[in-house]
Motif scaffolding. Structure first.
Motif, PDB file in Angstrom:
ATOM      1  N   SER A  47       0.833  -1.201   0.000  1.00  0.00           N
ATOM      2  CA  SER A  47       0.000   0.000   0.000  1.00  0.00           C
ATOM      3  C   SER A  47       0.863   1.246   0.000  1.00  0.00           C
ATOM      4  O   SER A  47       0.565   2.239  -0.666  1.00  0.00           O
ATOM      5  CB  SER A  47      -0.908   0.031   1.228  1.00  0.00           C
ATOM      6  N   TYR A  48       1.985   1.151   0.738  1.00  0.00           N
ATOM      7  CA  TYR A  48       2.918   2.299   0.773  1.00  0.00           C
ATOM      8  C   TYR A  48       3.485   2.564  -0.619  1.00  0.00           C
ATOM      9  O   TYR A  48       3.499   3.705  -1.091  1.00  0.00           O
ATOM     10  CB  TYR A  48       4.036   1.995   1.766  1.00  0.00           C
TER      11      TYR A  48
ATOM     12  N   GLU B 142      -1.107   4.460  -1.178  1.00  0.00           N
ATOM     13  CA  GLU B 142      -2.497   4.344  -0.734  1.00  0.00           C
ATOM     14  C   GLU B 142      -2.677   4.596   0.768  1.00  0.00           C
ATOM     15  O   GLU B 142      -3.784   4.529   1.274  1.00  0.00           O
ATOM     16  CB  GLU B 142      -3.015   2.932  -1.065  1.00  0.00           C
ATOM     17  N   LEU B 143      -1.564   4.857   1.463  1.00  0.00           N
ATOM     18  CA  LEU B 143      -1.670   4.987   2.924  1.00  0.00           C
ATOM     19  C   LEU B 143      -2.018   6.412   3.350  1.00  0.00           C
ATOM     20  O   LEU B 143      -1.771   7.367   2.638  1.00  0.00           O
ATOM     21  CB  LEU B 143      -0.341   4.592   3.567  1.00  0.00           C
ATOM     22  N   ASP B 144      -2.571   6.507   4.556  1.00  0.00           N
ATOM     23  CA  ASP B 144      -2.793   7.834   5.118  1.00  0.00           C
ATOM     24  C   ASP B 144      -1.450   8.436   5.523  1.00  0.00           C
ATOM     25  O   ASP B 144      -0.443   7.730   5.628  1.00  0.00           O
ATOM     26  CB  ASP B 144      -3.710   7.730   6.344  1.00  0.00           C
ATOM     27  N   LEU B 145      -1.456   9.734   5.745  1.00  0.00           N
ATOM     28  CA  LEU B 145      -0.207  10.465   5.951  1.00  0.00           C
ATOM     29  C   LEU B 145       0.590   9.948   7.147  1.00  0.00           C
ATOM     30  O   LEU B 145       1.808   9.773   7.075  1.00  0.00           O
ATOM     31  CB  LEU B 145      -0.517  11.967   6.117  1.00  0.00           C
ATOM     32  N   VAL B 146      -0.117   9.651   8.252  1.00  0.00           N
ATOM     33  CA  VAL B 146       0.581   9.223   9.474  1.00  0.00           C
ATOM     34  C   VAL B 146       1.351   7.922   9.231  1.00  0.00           C
ATOM     35  O   VAL B 146       2.544   7.807   9.523  1.00  0.00           O
ATOM     36  CB  VAL B 146      -0.418   9.057  10.636  1.00  0.00           C
ATOM     37  N   ASN B 147       0.640   6.922   8.652  1.00  0.00           N
ATOM     38  CA  ASN B 147       1.305   5.651   8.361  1.00  0.00           C
ATOM     39  C   ASN B 147       2.410   5.818   7.335  1.00  0.00           C
ATOM     40  O   ASN B 147       3.478   5.219   7.444  1.00  0.00           O
ATOM     41  CB  ASN B 147       0.288   4.626   7.849  1.00  0.00           C
ATOM     42  N   HIS B 148       2.127   6.658   6.334  1.00  0.00           N
ATOM     43  CA  HIS B 148       3.104   6.889   5.265  1.00  0.00           C
ATOM     44  C   HIS B 148       4.411   7.420   5.852  1.00  0.00           C
ATOM     45  O   HIS B 148       5.496   6.912   5.572  1.00  0.00           O
ATOM     46  CB  HIS B 148       2.530   7.875   4.244  1.00  0.00           C
TER      47      HIS B 148
END
Ligand SMILES: [Zn+2]
Length: 247
Positions: A12-13, A17-23
């Motif tokens: 996903s990275y 496709e990830l949200d900013l925090v996870n990214h």
């Protein structure tokens, strides 16, 4: 996040496709963890390979038939009626084929200028990040086998110590959407990065000398491989290096 968590999210990275925090968290982890960073690079290389295998060039026969259609249209006498349905249908078909040709079959190989920018950034980064070499060695018989299994090609590693260009090691790098070999040479206090990778369908070409951001670049193709030498060394000595390497 531990390595296990990272691996689960790496697809996903890579696809953004990830949200900013996870990214950001993964980005931070990759900077510190070589193993996860390698997994991420593999994933990217796979993406690149998939991209490549789904790109096609328009066959010559299609190009010819479009040209023939166009010639026939232009040589046809002007229709007396405003709506000539045969002509209209042909023109529509030709337009459709042209649109498909332009959008589906457009060339996807990065241009030399884009590649040159990437190569220079790689050179600068290798010096700034203090990551000039993965395999520090002045022995070509150590450097060449080091690339085995890390790349799908074997770069020609040539010792030029007696010519005044000391081989000091090799490194894996990434350019033109693929993993590439970087051979590192030194003359006085100047470093030369020689990037080597297979060039799809490019025929042999003589050396092109250019400069970018104050760095000199010499590029040539030989034996199905593309070579990019980049350094802050002056252009004359860089060309001398290239001539010695090609001997
Ligand atoms: Zn990790």
């Amino acid at each position: 996040m531990n390595c296990q968590d990272i691996r689960e999210l790496i697809d996903s990275y890579a696809d953004g496709e990830l949200d900013l925090v996870n990214h950001l968290e993964i980005e931070k982890h990759l900077a510190d963890c070589d193993a996860c960073d390698a997994a991420y690079k593999n994933r990217q290389a796979l993406n690149g390979a998939f991209d490549e295998s789904f790109k096609f060039s328009a066959p010559a026969s299609l190009r010819k038939s479009i040209q023939k259609e166009l010639r026939e249209i232009s040589s046809e006498p002007k229709p007396k009626r405003i709506w000539h349905w045969g002509w209209f249908a042909t023109a529509t078909a030709v337009a459709a084929v042209l649109v498909v040709t332009l959008f589906v079959f457009r060339p996807t190989v990065p241009s030399d200028d884009v590649l040159a920018t990437e190569i220079v950034s790689n050179h600068v980064r290798s010096l700034m990040a203090n990551h000039l070499m993965d395999v520090p060695s002045t022995d070509q018989h150590t450097v060449k086998p080091w690339f085995d299994g890390k790349l799908d090609f074997s770069p020609p590693v040539i010792d030029l110590t007696s010519q005044g260009f000391t081989l000091i090691g090799g490194r894996l790098d990434y350019a033109g959407n693929r993993p590439v070999a970087a051979l590192v040479y030194q003359r006085r206090q100047h470093y030369i990065n020689l990037f080597v990778f297979p060039s799809k369908g490019a025929s042999d070409s003589s050396e092109k000398v250019s400069a970018k951001q104050g760095y000199n670049i010499v590029q040539w193709n030989r034996g199905g491989m593309s070579f990019w030498a980049v350094s802050d060394l002056n252009a004359a000595e860089l060309q001398e290096f290239v001539a010695d390497y090609q001997k």
